[in-house]
Structures are given as C-alpha cells and as structure tokens.
Enzyme design. Structure first.
Site, mmCIF file in Angstrom:
data_model
loop_
_atom_site.group_PDB
_atom_site.id
_atom_site.type_symbol
_atom_site.label_atom_id
_atom_site.label_comp_id
_atom_site.label_asym_id
_atom_site.label_seq_id
_atom_site.Cartn_x
_atom_site.Cartn_y
_atom_site.Cartn_z
ATOM 1 N N ARG A 217 0.793 -1.143 0.114
ATOM 2 C CA ARG A 217 -0.051 -0.116 0.092
ATOM 3 C C ARG A 217 0.984 1.338 -0.180
ATOM 4 O O ARG A 217 2.129 1.189 0.293
ATOM 5 C CB ARG A 217 -0.964 -0.040 1.218
ATOM 6 C CG ARG A 217 -0.140 0.256 2.575
ATOM 7 C CD ARG A 217 -1.177 -0.075 3.679
ATOM 8 N NE ARG A 217 -2.356 0.963 3.702
ATOM 9 C CZ ARG A 217 -3.457 0.386 3.622
ATOM 10 N NH1 ARG A 217 -3.660 -0.912 3.553
ATOM 11 N NH2 ARG A 217 -4.417 1.366 3.791
ATOM 12 N N GLY A 238 6.942 -1.627 -4.404
ATOM 13 C CA GLY A 238 6.942 -0.801 -3.065
ATOM 14 C C GLY A 238 6.002 0.055 -2.983
ATOM 15 O O GLY A 238 5.286 0.362 -4.037
ATOM 16 N N HIS A 239 5.976 0.646 -1.859
ATOM 17 C CA HIS A 239 5.028 1.398 -1.702
ATOM 18 C C HIS A 239 4.982 2.673 -2.503
ATOM 19 O O HIS A 239 6.040 3.319 -2.649
ATOM 20 C CB HIS A 239 4.875 1.913 -0.067
ATOM 21 C CG HIS A 239 6.149 2.651 0.551
ATOM 22 N ND1 HIS A 239 7.174 1.708 0.887
ATOM 23 C CD2 HIS A 239 6.571 3.775 0.387
ATOM 24 C CE1 HIS A 239 8.160 2.725 1.299
ATOM 25 N NE2 HIS A 239 7.709 4.113 0.946
ATOM 26 N N ASN A 240 3.972 3.477 -2.761
ATOM 27 C CA ASN A 240 3.861 4.491 -3.862
ATOM 28 C C ASN A 240 4.439 4.318 -5.133
ATOM 29 O O ASN A 240 4.369 5.435 -6.062
ATOM 30 C CB ASN A 240 4.425 5.462 -3.322
ATOM 31 C CG ASN A 240 4.004 6.174 -1.857
ATOM 32 O OD1 ASN A 240 2.927 6.032 -1.416
ATOM 33 N ND2 ASN A 240 4.777 6.756 -1.053
ATOM 34 N N SER A 258 8.018 4.552 -4.644
ATOM 35 C CA SER A 258 7.757 5.582 -5.477
ATOM 36 C C SER A 258 8.579 5.525 -6.740
ATOM 37 O O SER A 258 8.669 6.569 -7.535
ATOM 38 C CB SER A 258 8.537 6.857 -4.726
ATOM 39 O OG SER A 258 7.873 6.985 -3.448
#
Length: 339
Positions: A217, A238-240, A258
């Site tokens: 998330r 991974g996140h973002n 990201s």
C-alpha cells in the site's frame, strides 16, 4: 470440450486445409501428438518434428500450408501461438461452480454481486464489495472496505488489506498479498521507527499478479498498477510505486517505493528498479539489471548499473578481451623478471 478441425478454424478465423470433420480432443506438442491432438508449428525450428508428427490438426503460417509431409489437416493462421491461445478456453472451459461455502465468514455490510463463488474458510471484512461473477479461492482474506471488480478471480490464500481496490477481470494467483504496509521507517534513532502507511493499493482492469507476489500500500498516496499489466510470481512492488498500462514484470523483479514506470514497459527476471526513478514508456529492462537512474522512452537497458543495452554488451566484450591482455602482460613481467 472436443472440437472439429473446422470448428477450430472458424473459432480463430483461420483457413482450413484438409478434413474438416477431424475430431480434436486434446492439445499438445508436435512430438507427442496423436490423431486427436491439436498442435502448432510455431517456427521453422520445428519443421523436422512437424514432418514426422501424427497430430490430428496443426496451426501453421501460410508459408507452411503446403509443406511436404507432416499432418494433412492444417489450419492456416497469421500467428499459430495466438491461435492456440484463443482456442484453449473453448476446449478447456474454466470450472463454473458458484456459491458460498458454509465455512466462509462475511462481515457486516458486505455486498456480493450475482454468481459469485466464495471458497472454504474465506473471510470478508466489513463493507467488502464483490462484483458480478467474482471467484474467491479457499482461505482468501479481504479486509474491511476492499472492493473486487466483475469477473475477477483470487486464488487460495490471497490477502487484500484495507484500501485495496481491484478492477474487473483481475487474476490474483495463490499466496499473493496486496495492500500490506510498505517498508518505511524513520532511521537514525535507537531503533528504526515504523512510518504508518495509510494509502491504498489500486489495480486497474485485467491486471494479473503471480503467486507469492506483494504489492504494498502507499504511505499517504496510492500504489497503482495500470490496466492490463501482468506481474509474474515472486514480484515485489514497493509503496507509492506506479506502473502504467500493459507492463510485463517477470519473476523475482523488485520495484522500489515511489518508482514511476510508464506504459508497455518490460522488466525481465530479477531486475531491480530503484526508488523515485522514472522508467519511460516502452522501455525494456534486461534480466538482473539494476536501474539507479532514469530510463528514457523506448530505451533498452541492461547490466548494473543499467546502461543502454548495446553499450553494456560492448563493455562486457571489452572486459573479456582485457582478461586475455592481462594474461599476456603477466607473461611479459614473468619473462622480464627471469632475465
């Protein structure tokens, strides 16, 4: 479901050569085929196997329609592999069992579309939404508020944390985890302190996620997988991170938090894309590459650090030549020392 050769040709829009009433009950390779097997000649490398094959019918290109020897029943198509992919769902239809297993647990406010299938020991949290014809395997866990679009299929033991939203026609294979907290910590203290992740995990229509893959998330924004993208087994996003549409991410690949991946990108096995880097549309990342800078549109890169593919190959070739030069230099030093 058995098909006649004529029916198979009509199904894929191919041109039939030979006996149209030939009954086909199986698919298989040219080498092991019998008179009821539908096979394909994917390339000229398999012409020898084609000539000796006993297949009932074979998908071939126009150039091979009149090839001497080989099975007499041929279905002429532009792309034999694509034709086979189109006929397989008809010959081997998916199981159609529907219903809710008595051991399943549904939370308050859960909304279920028509013809859903919920397997044993599956748990749905509060306000979960399932679209039409959704299939959930055994032991699936959907936390509060998760939504799953029409015609999606989640295999056994898939876990979707809160904030996960799946589009229509998604396929999530057994053991995948979607929307779990990302790997984010405040460093430089006595012990790393976890940063709360409150963003979501959003998958577009027709996304596939392989077994034991994880899509984290977002921290405060959403992690997004674009429509039509396919993730192989044991992939980590991974996140973002944001993946565009129709990306192919192969087994063991890692996309750090990201990272920004464009449309139609191919990331080969065990490659890694560093955090916050942009990978442009239609780029291709070679196997075991390490992306630690931006990659432009329509660019092929490989190696570590990832660089343009041709440059990487030249560097590798130079390195191998250098090894031979070092051997010669060492011989010269030894000869000089002997005098």
């Amino acid at each position: 479901m058995p098909l006649t050769a004529r029916a198979a040709a009509e199904l894929v829009g191919g041109r039939l050569v030979g006996e149209g009433d030939r009954m086909l009950t199986a698919v298989g390779s040219l080498e092991g085929a019998d008179g009821e097997t539908l096979s394909l000649l994917a390339s000229g490398r398999y012409l020898a196997a084609f000539r000796s094959s006993r297949a009932g019918a074979v998908f071939v290109r126009a150039a091979d329609a009149e090839a001497p020897a080989g099975p007499p029943v041929r279905i002429v198509v532009e792309d034999p592999q694509a034709a086979m992919a189109r006929v397989l769902p008809t010959m081997f239809p998916a199981a159609s069992a529907r219903g809710i297993h008595p051991t399943a647990r549904l939370g308050p406010g859960a909304r279920l579309g028509g013809a859903v299938s919920i397997g044993p020991y599956t748990v749905l949290g509060a306000d979960v939404i399932l679209g039409e014809r959704v299939s959930l395997g055994a032991g699936v866990v959907l936390e509060d508020g998760v939504s799953v679009g029409d015609d999606s299929e989640l295999g056994a033991h898939v876990v979707c944390y809160r904030g996960t939203r799946l589009g229509s026609r998604c396929v999530i294979k057994p053991g995948a985890v979607l929307g779990g907290p990302g790997f984010g910590y405040l460093a430089g203290r006595r012990a790393p302190e976890r940063i709360p992740h409150v963003g979501g995990c959003v998958l577009g229509d027709a996304v596939e996620v392989g077994s034991n893959s994880c899509v984290d998330r977002g921290s405060i924004e959403d992690t997004v997988i674009g429509a039509g993208s396919k993730l192989d087994n044991v992939v980590h996003v991974g996140h973002n991170a944001r993946l565009g549409a129709r990306c192919l991410v192969m087994g063991g690949a890692v996309i750090a938090g990201s990272a920004d991946i464009g449309d139609d990108v191919v990331i080969a096995g065990h490659a890694a894309v560093g955090g916050h880097f942009r990978v442009g549309h239609r780029a291709r990342i070679g196997a075991k590459s390490g992306v630690i800078s931006a990659v432009g549109d329509d660019t092929d890169v490989s190696g570590f650090p990832a660089r343009p593919h041709r440059e990487f190959l030249r560097a590798q070739a130079a390195l191998y030549r250098l090894a031979r030069i070092v051997d010669r230099l060492e011989q010269l030093v030894d000869d000089g020392g002997g005098r």
